[in-house]
Design a protein around this motif. Structure first.
Motif, PDB file in Angstrom:
ATOM      1  N   PHE A 622       0.752  -1.268  -0.090  1.00  0.00           N
ATOM      2  CA  PHE A 622      -0.046   0.093   0.053  1.00  0.00           C
ATOM      3  C   PHE A 622       0.827   1.057  -0.036  1.00  0.00           C
ATOM      4  O   PHE A 622       0.525   2.422  -0.155  1.00  0.00           O
ATOM      5  N   TYR A 623       2.295   0.898   0.200  1.00  0.00           N
ATOM      6  CA  TYR A 623       2.972   2.300   0.333  1.00  0.00           C
ATOM      7  C   TYR A 623       3.974   2.211  -1.088  1.00  0.00           C
ATOM      8  O   TYR A 623       3.887   3.416  -1.650  1.00  0.00           O
ATOM      9  N   TRP A 624       4.173   1.206  -1.668  1.00  0.00           N
ATOM     10  CA  TRP A 624       5.247   0.899  -2.887  1.00  0.00           C
ATOM     11  C   TRP A 624       4.707  -0.134  -3.614  1.00  0.00           C
ATOM     12  O   TRP A 624       5.570  -1.207  -3.840  1.00  0.00           O
ATOM     13  N   PRO A 625       3.623  -0.138  -4.052  1.00  0.00           N
ATOM     14  CA  PRO A 625       3.006  -1.331  -4.909  1.00  0.00           C
ATOM     15  C   PRO A 625       3.809  -1.597  -6.127  1.00  0.00           C
ATOM     16  O   PRO A 625       4.285  -0.898  -6.822  1.00  0.00           O
ATOM     17  N   ASP A 626       3.925  -3.114  -6.152  1.00  0.00           N
ATOM     18  CA  ASP A 626       4.481  -3.760  -7.204  1.00  0.00           C
ATOM     19  C   ASP A 626       3.313  -4.114  -7.960  1.00  0.00           C
ATOM     20  O   ASP A 626       2.892  -5.406  -8.019  1.00  0.00           O
ATOM     21  N   LEU A 627       2.765  -3.451  -8.958  1.00  0.00           N
ATOM     22  CA  LEU A 627       1.414  -3.535  -9.719  1.00  0.00           C
ATOM     23  C   LEU A 627       1.816  -4.882 -10.866  1.00  0.00           C
ATOM     24  O   LEU A 627       2.943  -4.845 -11.509  1.00  0.00           O
ATOM     25  N   PRO A 628       0.649  -5.434 -11.174  1.00  0.00           N
ATOM     26  CA  PRO A 628       0.877  -6.487 -12.215  1.00  0.00           C
ATOM     27  C   PRO A 628       1.449  -5.878 -13.583  1.00  0.00           C
ATOM     28  O   PRO A 628       0.903  -4.802 -14.029  1.00  0.00           O
ATOM     29  N   ASP A 629       2.380  -6.306 -14.142  1.00  0.00           N
ATOM     30  CA  ASP A 629       3.199  -5.953 -15.326  1.00  0.00           C
ATOM     31  C   ASP A 629       2.065  -5.810 -16.336  1.00  0.00           C
ATOM     32  O   ASP A 629       2.217  -4.889 -17.282  1.00  0.00           O
ATOM     33  N   SER A 630       1.126  -6.687 -16.595  1.00  0.00           N
ATOM     34  CA  SER A 630       0.159  -6.663 -17.709  1.00  0.00           C
ATOM     35  C   SER A 630      -0.670  -5.393 -17.684  1.00  0.00           C
ATOM     36  O   SER A 630      -1.540  -5.023 -18.677  1.00  0.00           O
ATOM     37  N   GLN A 631      -1.057  -4.827 -16.531  1.00  0.00           N
ATOM     38  CA  GLN A 631      -1.982  -3.753 -16.263  1.00  0.00           C
ATOM     39  C   GLN A 631      -1.325  -2.425 -15.594  1.00  0.00           C
ATOM     40  O   GLN A 631      -1.943  -1.526 -15.405  1.00  0.00           O
ATOM     41  N   SER A 632      -0.133  -2.406 -16.000  1.00  0.00           N
ATOM     42  CA  SER A 632       0.457  -1.228 -15.271  1.00  0.00           C
ATOM     43  C   SER A 632       1.950  -0.877 -16.160  1.00  0.00           C
ATOM     44  O   SER A 632       2.144  -1.603 -17.082  1.00  0.00           O
ATOM     45  N   GLU A 633       2.514   0.383 -15.984  1.00  0.00           N
ATOM     46  CA  GLU A 633       3.789   0.603 -16.504  1.00  0.00           C
ATOM     47  C   GLU A 633       4.494   1.247 -15.349  1.00  0.00           C
ATOM     48  O   GLU A 633       4.012   1.652 -14.591  1.00  0.00           O
TER      49      GLU A 633
END
Length: 728
Positions: A622-633
């Motif tokens: 919630f501080y430094w999220p590692d978002l899914p690669d397929s849905q983010s940049e």
């Protein structure tokens, strides 16, 4: 289009005003937005119609507050109704500090005692008024037009480094010293010495005098080992504008000479300590005649605990000003309200509300009326300190925004017509967003509620892992959501807003302490080396272009997208690349905000944070999220904000970077730009004649704020009868 390979000068029309085409890349759309917002802000009190500024392209809107303020002031025979015009300053002689090399000092009121430099039309953002700018003034006897003297003759830019200031050297300080390029050089050298840069082998003093009227300054060129070159495109360079008269050389020359003669860094530091301990109060400027402008304080006898009296100078080129004296009353916010209600303040900035607010139409004497009103390019933002573990959680920041009724809270603080809410959450003012981004892009962003949605806010708190226990939101580790709201007590509207927010957030389930403190204490609390707050407020965002807002600064008085560099002993700008042993590629700013981050491809998908695989660094997702690669940049803010200013950045890349920065802000809500001010001019129409409603002179600011310009330009005139129309 960027011009990068030849000398570029801000175009100046024959009337001394900056050419409209050079203001920003979407000028027409920007002005349309301003006009539309002004109409909306005046709804319910507008009894007038549309009028056009004389000689300009901007449609302005009347508000029905005073359509006759420029009526016949009577023949200039006999004595004027009043020989003294009174305004108010939230300061005292004892607490005042006009030494610009003392950080965080309370210099409130100093614009009244500084010469007009390069005033600008507040409605048109960057439209600078150069020396000799011409205005039609039919209300001024024997002057159908005036040509206003200011310090700036012209500004010239030669990308990628060099800038030139052509100064009007006919203007002087109170003591007769000329305001010129040598004075500006000494002014800047004192900053160079104060920051102990004289013997810093990686620093250069990037200023020189060409002649008495021409000052040349430039960006770092990488001329010494360890110094990073800072080439810029002309769009960025144009925003570097001298905004005030340099300080009087009577004060600066001794320090300048001592800095020049210093043998080592220790001596420089000793001189710097003396400089930053050398108090310049209102009494001292009177005693040594240090300041400048149309009016001056003739002696210390004219400065008391309650007021300061200034008299019109005989040696000033303004020959149409007719008011002999200017009185500045010293008063805090509460005292100002009392003076306004008593009709003791002849000119002031702001909006007279029909009802509500600290002061409204029913409370004021009939002769205190709305001279003009407009939407200004200014607002405020709520600051979230990312060093607080609760505020590191993106859902908590979003919930704080959703839980409050910002529309009511701002109406409580500034009246129902005093502000408009920000609808496009890009980190910029509404008009700036609409001036640079397409409707399609703005519509793609997530729109946060501004009228209060506690049910949604509660859902967001639960998404962030919090539970409501005994009426208080509690983190997974068992700690209660407790925040310290630090507010500036100097401004009444700010305190009222803070009280409203405290009540709403407490009702929602936060433990909120409110600490309202005076200006200098608030300044210190916001300094990056202190950050003594959890939630606070600051004016801004300070910028009329994306590259001004999407930038990095380490100063207390400005909140850009990225804070200062926590790895730098002088936390100015985060570093985008390694250029030597003293710099690193920063991954966080001084406020503990991560810079190498992920943003969703679909800005509406703010819930994507809960699908993060974990954290990209320390802390949780919630501080430094590692978002899914397929849905983010993934983006690197440190690189992007520097690239935005790069000389190699063309218009399309500029827009692309700006959109990425806007998407970052919209997803993470690192702070909250919550409103944009409507502003105006209030005045005593019984004793004085003002420019007609909608006239450009009402809408020009000296440095910040409007009431001082009207007096210092001489556009407000003495009256010779007490006739006036009642307020409508």
């Amino acid at each position: 289009m960027f011009i990068m390979d030849y000398s570029y000068s801000l175009l100046m029309a024959h009337n001394g005003k900056q050419d409209e085409s050079e203001i920003n890349p979407s000028r027409r759309r920007y002005i349309q937005a301003i006009v539309a917002s002004t109409l909306a802000g005046a709804a319910g009190c507008n009894q007038g119609g549309d009028t056009s500024d004389e000689g300009g392209n901007t449609t302005t809107t009347t508000t029905g507050g005073n359509e006759t303020n420029a009526s016949d002031g009577g023949d200039a025979q006999g004595d004027p109704v009043s020989t003294t015009i009174t305004s108010v300053v939230n300061n005292t002689p004892q607490n005042s500090e006009l030494n610009p090399w003392i950080e965080g000092a309370d210099a409130t009121g100093q614009t009244w005692v500084r010469e007009l430099c390069d005033p600008r039309n507040v409605v048109q953002g960057s439209a600078i008024q150069y020396n000799g700018a011409e205005y039609e003034t039919p209300w001024i006897e024997d002057h159908d037009t005036i040509e206003l003297p200011t310090i700036t003759n012209d500004l010239r830019y030669e990308p990628p480094y060099d800038k030139y200031w052509d100064m009007n050297t006919e203007l002087t300080y109170w003591n007769g010293e000329p305001i010129n390029a040598p004075a500006k050089l000494k002014h800047e050298y004192l900053f160079y010495g104060r920051d102990n840069q004289i013997f810093n082998e990686t620093a250069t003093f990037n200023n020189e005098v060409i002649d008495d009227s021409t000052f040349h300054w430039w960006n770092n060129k990488g001329e010494v080992e360890g110094q990073q070159a800072n080439p810029q495109n002309v769009v960025v360079m144009q925003t570097d504008v001298p905004t005030e008269a340099p300080f009087n050389p009577t004060f600066t020359t001794p320090y300048y000479e001592r800095f020049q003669d210093a043998a080592n860094s220790d001596e420089v530091n000793q001189i710097a300590n003396e400089l930053t301990g050398d108090r310049v109060t209102y009494n001292r400027i009177a005693d040594e005649q240090l300041m400048s402008g149309l009016y001056k304080v003739e002696s210390t006898d004219d400065v008391s605990a309650e007021r300061m009296l200034l008299k019109k100078r005989d040696d000033h080129p303004n020959d149409w000003a007719t008011i002999p004296e200017l009185e500045l009353r010293f008063a805090n916010a509460d005292r100002q309200d009392i003076l306004n209600v008593a009709g003791k303040i002849d000119i002031d900035e702001g909006i007279i509300s029909e009802s509500g607010g600290a002061v409204n139409r029913e409370m004021l004497p009939d002769y205190i009326q709305q001279v003009d009103s407009f939407l200004q390019t200014g607002g405020d933002q709520i600051l979230f300190n990312w060093n607080n573990k609760h505020l590191q959680n993106v859902w908590v920041r979003r919930a704080l925004i959703a839980a409050a009724d910002w529309e009511t809270a701002t109406a409580n603080g500034w009246g129902p017509n005093g502000t408009i809410p920000i609808e496009d959450h890009t980190g910029m003012l509404q008009t700036v967003s609409q001036g640079y981004f397409s409707d399609e892009f703005l519509n793609s962003l997530y729109s946060y509620p501004t009228s209060g949605d506690k049910e949604l806010a509660a859902e967001w708190m639960r998404k962030g892992g919090y539970t409501l226990e005994n009426g208080i939101w509690t983190a997974p580790d068992g700690t209660q959501a407790e925040l310290n709201l630090v507010q500036r007590a100097t401004y009444g509207g700010w305190v009222t807003l803070a009280q409203s927010l405290q009540a709403e957030w407490q009702d929602f389930g936060f433990k909120i302490g409110l600490n309202a403190i005076e200006g200098s204490a608030h300044n210190n609390a916001l300094k990056p080396e202190n950050l003594n707050y959890d939630v606070s407020q600051i004016w801004g965002p300070n910028g009329e272009t994306p590259h001004q807002v999407y930038w990095t600064q380490g100063f207390w008085y400005i909140e850009t997208l990225v804070g200062g560099d926590g790895n730098d002993p002088l936390p100015n700008e985060v570093d985008a690349e390694t250029t030597g042993p003293e710099t690193t590629h920063d991954v966080k700013d001084i406020q503990n905000m991560p810079l190498e981050v992920d943003i969703p491809n679909d800005p509406q998908n703010i819930g994507l944070v809960n699908e993060a695989s974990g954290s990209r660094g320390d802390g949780d997702k919630f501080y430094w999220p590692d978002l899914p690669d397929s849905q983010s940049e993934s983006i690197d803010l440190a690189t992007l904000i520097h690239e935005l200013r790069s000389v190699d950045t063309d218009a399309e890349r500029y827009r692309e970077i700006s959109r990425k920065c806007a998407r970052f802000y919209n997803f993470y809500m690192k702070d909250f730009v919550f409103h944009q001010y409507t502003s105006g001019l209030k005045g005593n129409v019984r004793d004085f004649t003002y420019p007609p409603e909608g006239h450009e002179l009402n809408r020009v600011w000296h440095e910040f704020g409007g009431d001082d310009f009207e007096v210092l330009s001489g556009s407000v005139q003495a009256k010779y009868n007490e006739e006036y129309e009642p307020p409508q």
